[in-house]
Design an enzyme around this catalytic site. Structure first.
Site, mmCIF file in Angstrom:
data_model
loop_
_atom_site.group_PDB
_atom_site.id
_atom_site.type_symbol
_atom_site.label_atom_id
_atom_site.label_comp_id
_atom_site.label_asym_id
_atom_site.label_seq_id
_atom_site.Cartn_x
_atom_site.Cartn_y
_atom_site.Cartn_z
ATOM 1 N N ILE A 186 4.592 -74.461 41.023
ATOM 2 C CA ILE A 186 4.002 -73.566 42.021
ATOM 3 C C ILE A 186 4.828 -73.601 43.296
ATOM 4 C CG2 ILE A 186 1.922 -73.044 43.348
ATOM 5 C CD1 ILE A 186 0.360 -74.631 41.255
ATOM 6 N N CYS A 187 5.086 -72.429 43.836
ATOM 7 C CA CYS A 187 5.739 -72.371 45.138
ATOM 8 C C CYS A 187 4.681 -72.061 46.181
ATOM 9 C CB CYS A 187 6.823 -71.297 45.137
ATOM 10 S SG CYS A 187 7.637 -71.152 46.726
#
Lengths: 702, 199
Positions: B91-92
């Site tokens: 996840i960014c």
């Protein structure tokens, strides 16, 4: 203490949950421990938590506002609040829970109550009482007032507590009650002067009180004055400085007290001033009426109007006083340890610092830095506390925490069995404890042996290659090859022996011996003042041998070859004898350790071409112990260098594995202090080096 | 500190389980083992997004330095989203990286991840392919994300057309998920997808 949580509060009382939450540090989720406020955003955290967080980020953890550690301020009101709340918590919780349960059970009946109470209101009964009767109210006040009249279990539980707190409050007041002569005025004054810095909320009311008191005092002055002017009464002496501290505050509050104050503050600055001020008090009493400040100038320090005649003396006294209070404050607050850039600090400096704080200086540089860092963090956090812990206490705590951390979790849980042999024990007892130790750690021993055996097979093949290359080695490649040959020869010696329970027992015996020895050495090491004669002797010898070793270093290749061809058998005998001799000499642990190492390495070189079975008899014990040691360190890679520097001691305490690791580590230490003499000496196959510890051996060589 | 991490996670678990908002949303967290250092999370796809109806599983690894360092969160359910890797599930999200603050909790993390699903940030992408699609062909992105949610997260009412395309490629002997990956990154052009698979 069990883990407390905001969710402990019943869901029907969200306000209490909020209160609980607000009193917690949002970093550790515990109740605030020495709360520090960030002035720019008013968020509060534990001193330790926020300081630790500052190492990662210089921001407020809640709102990301930029902040530095120096900006943090104490928030003692919050500390007090937390302390009180934590003390009260179980009682409130109990009340709330029982009330909640009651409320849920008797919901319909409470409705009835409500109705009846309404009727009561209508019928002219007091409304306050009616609201008390209604349990429907969900506010905190509602809960308490509702519980009280019902006289159920929680009330009886809470009553002793209430009694206690009121008694406590009383005590606090009693403590503050200094001078019985001055009664309430002195009490409130002192109270305010003590707490004013930390309790801003109280200030206004206190100031008002003070003002009242001041007026009281000036009214009573006629009776009090004689004692004050003579300053013979201790009560007056006590009272006056207190007065003075309160002066500036009350000054600002009301003009009436403004005029009242000078009379008091002037009464006793010091012995010399009692006369003028005493004479001044008489008009002072009359000056309570406003407008009487004709020949007066306001003191720039305390802001009190003083007759111009005495302004200089007053000013001197005033300045002296403020200086004194300043220094007092400075002394009270412990100085923080400044942050350091460890990369720029040499080892020596770090160790010096650590010794200064009674921290142990075991371990490598990065471990030391970590320990010292942690200590400084905790120390600085404690500096914020009202009653900071001493440096020794903090040091102990740091080391305890470190131990907890380094211990692997499995071992921490498992019951650790330690071999206990003490000085006064009889042989039977020792035997018994040995047997117990053996049975307790049977698995680990057999595991070690299995690993060693597996390694043997792997190395055997390689050893033949190195043997062939042995005599032609260059100096540069010598060390690494040597390492290999040493292990291989050990392995081969071990492999020739019948392995089984006998092996195991002898190995165990060996280990135990080592352990007992170690205990002794440990005792010696603990007391640094006592010189370790034996160890020092050997280290001196080591140094000597180092010199001789370096002399021989150039011709070492040839030396080795010679050893291989001619003197092999004789040398084997010598070395084995030396090792046996050393073993008997229990006190000289160092010798035995480095001796065993030397022996092993010498063995290998000498034995390479000749029959390994000769060595198997003689070097049996030593090589076995080394096998065990290496088995621990080299389980993964057979080829890894057995040179002591490359071995990381594994810290698994109080088990055979750890004993082995510990042995290894100690050995390394000793070798370090002996400037690697044994290494260099033995690596050249120099007879003098190998046999230097026993006269008998020396003779044989000659 | 390790002790801080464990005791904090204990409390946070309680908090998450007691939080009415999270319960209503079916957001939940469970321990993976007894160490309090590895957890699994579950969040439903937010309403009015292509992910609606799906249940997405998360893996949460708590570092020993928690809460001074952020937890490592990643999707174990495959998902088509500009800020989530379609391959690894990484996840960014800024709060899981440099914007982490110690006052944040599992609860805030889960809510943030859920918010991320409804508000993708294509300018700061984790998966460049998805981000490009999101920017250039919103419709294709929505259809793909929907399809993925149906295929992996258990959402219902997938579009028949896309299913058929996947089927056509799998009939050629390709792995289903590979086929889906290829089709998704080629805007569901079967020819290009096959080409991609062959290369």
């Amino acid at each position: 203490m069990a883990l407390t949580d905001p969710t402990d509060w019943p869901g029907s009382m969200p306000d209490l949950r909020t209160i609980d939450n607000l009193l917690r540090c949002s970093i550790c989720f515990e109740y605030l421990n020495v709360a520090m406020i960030i002035p720019s955003c008013s968020h509060n955290y534990c001193s330790l938590c926020i300081r630790r967080y500052m190492k990662y980020k210089r921001q407020c953890p809640s709102c990301n506002i930029e902040v530095s550690a120096s900006e943090l301020c104490n928030n003692r009101t919050l500390d007090e609040l937390v302390k009180t709340f934590v003390a009260v918590r179980p009682y409130i919780l109990k009340i709330c829970k029982t009330f909640d349960a009651e409320n849920q059970e008797g919901c319909p009946s409470s409705d009835k109550d409500l109705k009846t109470s309404k009727q009561q209101v209508k019928s002219g009964k007091s409304q306050v009482f009616a609201s008390k009767q209604s349990p429907k109210k969900s506010t905190l006040a509602g809960h308490f007032t509702a519980v009280k009249p019902s006289k159920t279990a929680p009330v009886s539980n809470s009553e002793p507590y209430q009694a206690k707190t009121s008694a406590d409050d009383f005590n606090v007041l009693d403590d503050d009650f200094v001078s019985p002569k001055l009664k309430s005025p002195s009490r409130t004054d002192r109270h305010s002067s003590n707490r004013l810095g930390t309790r801003p909320a109280d200030d206004r009311s206190l100031v008002n009180q003070i003002n009242d008191d001041v007026i009281d005092i000036t009214e009573d002055f006629g009776t009090e004055r004689p004692t004050a002017s003579t300053s013979s009464s201790p009560a007056a002496g006590q009272a006056t400085p207190i007065r003075r501290q309160a002066t500036p505050r009350s000054n600002q509050a009301t003009p009436s007290s403004n005029q009242a104050m000078p009379s008091c503050s002037q009464t006793t600055p010091s012995g010399s001033q009692t006369t003028p001020s005493g004479s001044q008090t008489t008009p002072g009493g009359s000056q309570t009426t406003p407008g009487g400040s004709r020949d007066k100038a306001e003191c720039p320090v305390c802001g009190v109007p003083v007759p111009t005649k005495y302004i200089n003396t007053h000013l001197d006294a005033c300045l002296k006083r403020t200086q004194q209070t300043d220094t007092n404050k400075r002394i009270q607050k412990r100085k923080r340890i400044p942050a350091m850039v460890w990369k720029l600090v040499p080892d020596k400096e770090i160790k010096k610092k650590m010794r200064h704080y009674n921290l142990s200086i075991k371990g490598k540089r990065h471990e030391l830095i970590k320990r010292l860092d942690e200590f400084i963090l905790m120390y600085n956090a404690q500096c914020d506390a009202a009653n900071p812990k001493s440096a020794e206490e903090i040091a102990k705590e740091v080391e305890k925490m470190e131990q907890l951390k380094t211990q692997p979790p499995q071992l921490k849980e498992a019951k650790v069995f330690k071999l206990k042999i003490e000085k006064g024990q009889t042989e039977d007892q020792m035997e018994k404890s040995k047997q117990e130790y053996l049975s307790a750690h049977k698995d680990q021993f057999s595991q070690l042996i299995a690993v060693a055996r597996a390694r043997m097979k792997g190395v055997k093949n390689k050893s033949s290659k190195t043997e062939a290359a042995g005599p032609n080695q260059t100096d540069a490649s010598q060390d690494s090859n040597e390492a290999e040959t040493s292990t291989s020869s050990e392995d081969s010696t071990a492999s020739d022996r019948p392995v089984g329970s006998v092996t195991e027992n002898s190995a165990v015996q060996e280990l135990e011996d080592v352990m007992v020895l170690e205990d002794e050495v440990e005792k010696q090491q603990e007391d640094k003042r006592i010189p370790r004669d034996a160890a020092q002797d050997t280290s001196q010898e080591d140094a000597e041998s180092d010199r001789t070793g370096s002399l021989f270093s150039e011709g070492s290749g040839g030396e080795e070859a010679m050893g291989n061809n001619g003197e092999s058998e004789e040398m084997v005998m010598d070395t084995s004898e030396s090792s046996l001799h050393m073993k008997q000499d229990d006190a000289d642990l160092m010798a035995s350790f480095s001796g065993s190492d030397v022996h092993g390495q010498a063995d290998c070189r000498i034995l390479v071409p000749s029959s390994p079975s000769v060595a198997s008899k003689d070097g049996m014990e030593d090589s076995q112990s080394q096998n065990m040691t290496r088995a621990k360190n080299e389980t993964s890679s057979v080829k890894s260098d057995p040179a002591p520097d490359s071995l990381e001691p594994l810290c698994i305490p109080e088990s055979p594995l750890s004993v082995v690791a510990e042995t290894r580590r100690r050995k390394r230490k000793k070798q370090d202090c002996g400037s690697n003499a044994s290494d260099s000496g033995s690596s050249f196959g120099d007879g003098d080096n190998v046999l230097r510890r026993s006269k008998r051996e020396r003779k044989m060589v000659k | 500190m390790a002790t801080i991490a464990a005791s904090r996670i204990k409390r946070e678990l309680k908090e998450v389980k007691a939080d009415a908002e999270l319960i209503k949303d079916d957001v939940s967290v469970e321990l993976m083992d007894n160490s309090y250092l590895a957890l699994t999370g579950e969040i439903p796809g937010p309403k009015d997004t292509p992910y609606e109806g799906g249940t997405f599983h998360l893996k949460i690894i708590i570092p020993e330095t928690y809460p001074f360092n952020p937890p490592q969160v990643s999707f174990t359910t495959k998902i088509w989203h500009p800020n989530i890797s379609s391959v690894t599930g990484a996840i960014c999200l800024d709060i899981l990286k440099d914007q982490w603050a110690a006052a944040m909790t599992l609860r805030t993390v889960l809510l943030s991840v859920q918010a991320l699903l409804s508000l993708p940030e294509p300018d700061d992408p984790q998966d460049a392919v998805v981000a490009q699609q999101y920017k250039e062909n919103q419709d294709a992105y929505r259809r793909t994300a929907r399809h993925w949610a149906c295929a992996y997260a258990g959402a219902k009412s997938s579009s028949r057309e896309l299913d058929e395309k996947v089927e056509r490629i799998t009939e050629m002997g390709f792995n289903e998920s590979d086929a889906r990956d290829a089709l998704s990154s080629t805007d569901w052009d079967v020819g290009r997808a096959v080409e991609k698979l062959m290369s």
